[in-house]
Design a protein around this motif. Structure first.
Motif, PDB file in Angstrom:
ATOM      1  N   PRO A 116      28.128 -13.281  18.486  1.00 48.00           N
ATOM      2  CA  PRO A 116      28.756 -12.163  18.770  1.00 48.00           C
ATOM      3  C   PRO A 116      30.137 -11.741  18.172  1.00 48.00           C
ATOM      4  CG  PRO A 116      27.772 -12.885  20.986  1.00 48.00           C
ATOM      5  CD  PRO A 116      27.644 -13.868  19.639  1.00 48.00           C
ATOM      6  N   MET A 117      30.763 -12.939  18.120  1.00 51.03           N
ATOM      7  CA  MET A 117      32.197 -12.835  17.599  1.00 51.03           C
ATOM      8  C   MET A 117      31.954 -12.460  16.133  1.00 51.03           C
ATOM      9  SD  MET A 117      34.391 -13.399  20.019  1.00 51.03           S
ATOM     10  CE  MET A 117      32.921 -12.204  21.085  1.00 51.03           C
ATOM     11  N   GLN A 118      31.246 -13.240  15.304  1.00 47.47           N
ATOM     12  CA  GLN A 118      31.024 -12.766  13.756  1.00 47.47           C
ATOM     13  C   GLN A 118      30.712 -11.351  13.665  1.00 47.47           C
ATOM     14  OE1 GLN A 118      29.519 -16.009  11.544  1.00 47.47           O
ATOM     15  NE2 GLN A 118      29.327 -14.830   9.779  1.00 47.47           N
ATOM     16  N   ARG A 138      41.592 -10.225  15.888  1.00 46.04           N
ATOM     17  CA  ARG A 138      40.897 -10.913  17.095  1.00 46.04           C
ATOM     18  C   ARG A 138      39.492 -11.702  16.640  1.00 46.04           C
ATOM     19  NH1 ARG A 138      38.761 -13.334  20.522  1.00 46.04           N
ATOM     20  NH2 ARG A 138      38.065 -12.764  22.513  1.00 46.04           N
ATOM     21  N   TYR A 139      38.734 -10.746  16.117  1.00 45.26           N
ATOM     22  CA  TYR A 139      37.320 -11.286  15.885  1.00 45.26           C
ATOM     23  C   TYR A 139      37.316 -12.343  14.797  1.00 45.26           C
ATOM     24  CZ  TYR A 139      35.981  -8.386  19.422  1.00 45.26           C
ATOM     25  OH  TYR A 139      35.920  -7.865  20.904  1.00 45.26           O
ATOM     26  N   ARG A 145      37.870 -19.981  14.736  1.00 42.56           N
ATOM     27  CA  ARG A 145      37.830 -20.910  15.583  1.00 42.56           C
ATOM     28  C   ARG A 145      36.471 -21.724  16.013  1.00 42.56           C
ATOM     29  NH1 ARG A 145      37.153 -22.317  21.021  1.00 42.56           N
ATOM     30  NH2 ARG A 145      35.887 -20.411  21.149  1.00 42.56           N
ATOM     31  N   LEU A 146      35.690 -21.028  16.124  1.00 46.47           N
ATOM     32  CA  LEU A 146      34.326 -21.214  16.404  1.00 46.47           C
ATOM     33  C   LEU A 146      33.740 -22.263  15.350  1.00 46.47           C
ATOM     34  CD1 LEU A 146      32.813 -17.982  18.048  1.00 46.47           C
ATOM     35  CD2 LEU A 146      33.142 -20.053  19.424  1.00 46.47           C
ATOM     36  N   LEU A 150      32.230 -26.122  15.017  1.00 48.07           N
ATOM     37  CA  LEU A 150      31.060 -26.698  14.238  1.00 48.07           C
ATOM     38  C   LEU A 150      31.156 -27.735  13.262  1.00 48.07           C
ATOM     39  CD1 LEU A 150      29.157 -23.222  13.855  1.00 48.07           C
ATOM     40  CD2 LEU A 150      28.419 -25.097  15.167  1.00 48.07           C
ATOM     41  N   ASP A 151      32.444 -27.474  12.677  1.00 54.27           N
ATOM     42  CA  ASP A 151      32.811 -28.232  11.567  1.00 54.27           C
ATOM     43  C   ASP A 151      33.249 -29.722  12.239  1.00 54.27           C
ATOM     44  OD1 ASP A 151      33.703 -28.446   8.511  1.00 54.27           O
ATOM     45  OD2 ASP A 151      35.497 -29.332   9.443  1.00 54.27           O
TER      46      ASP A 151
END
Length: 251
Positions: A116-118, A138-139, A145-146, A150-151
């Motif tokens: 959703p964010m990407q 924002r996105y 951040r997400l 993962l990284d």
């Protein structure tokens, strides 16, 4: 185990190729119906009988009771394939184990977070009819951040996978999104462990075959080709905005 009678309704999108990659990794036979989302094929009555939400991917199969089952939402389809057909745990783990729950953590992380964010980052960076700095910041920043989450996870992984010692739904659900990071304004070079994971998975036969369903997966090449990127962006913006107008008119 059910005998596969699978038809995948899909398009060349990050969510679409999740399912074809999973099917290829499992070695399952399946038929493909290419859905032209630019022509709103996914909104036609016959397709809405399969997925009332009018989105891809969707999948039909003959269930254990002999009747057809229709499935939608990529995460739900992945879980169905794992539970019905992955008896050797090629892309999942035994239900109830630590790895099963951890896999689901990351599967839902992708479906509720990264996707959703990407997806919104893609919209504001590429398709919005006007430049909206707040939406872009924002996105894109939330996607970054997400990716950082993962990284970090991958930096701590001994196996190179998000969960356990082999590829799973956790990896499959993320790969198509990460490989098109540049389209949403995210620089994958900021995330070396994630970049290495993406490249490592690409060497797998199942990922390589599945990513080209139902059409060639060329997002990285297109990002590098400014003329092709601009052309795709204009064309997609037109049908995205038209779709928004059509949906608003139905209310």
């Amino acid at each position: 185990m059910s005998s596969p009678d699978i038809t995948l309704y899909t398009a060349q999108t990050p969510n679409g190729i999740k399912i074809s990659i999973a099917l290829e990794e499992l070695g399952l036979p399946y038929k493909v119906e290419k859905i032209d989302i630019s022509k709103n094929t996914q909104k036609e009555p016959w397709f809405l009988e399969i997925n009332p939400n009018g989105r891809i991917p969707a999948l039909t199969d003959t269930f254990t009771d002999g009747q057809k089952i229709s499935l939608f939402e990529s995460g739900g389809i992945l879980l169905y394939l794992a539970e019905q057909y992955d008896k050797d745990y090629k892309i999942s783990y035994p239900r109830g184990t630590r790895e099963w729950y951890e896999m689901n953590n990351w599967l839902f992380f992708q479906n509720a977070g990264v996707g959703p964010m990407q997806g919104q980052a893609n919209h504001f960076v590429r398709y919005a009819s006007e430049h909206v700095p707040y939406g872009i910041n924002r996105y894109v920043n939330e996607t970054r951040r997400l990716y950082g989450v993962l990284d970090k996870r991958l930096s701590e992984s001994q196996s190179g996978f998000l969960v356990g010692d082999h590829i799973s739904l956790a990896d499959i659900s993320h790969w198509g999104w990460v490989t098109c990071a540049g389209w949403s304004g995210v620089d994958i070079e900021e995330f070396p462990h994630l970049k290495a994971w993406e490249e490592r998975l690409l060497k797998r036969e199942g990922v390589e075959k599945g990513r080209h369903v139902p059409s060639p997966h060329t997002i990285k090449e297109m990002i590098k080709d400014k003329e092709a990127a601009e052309k795709s962006m204009r064309e997609t913006r037109e049908w995205v905005l038209k779709g928004m107008q059509d949906d608003a008119a139905k209310k």
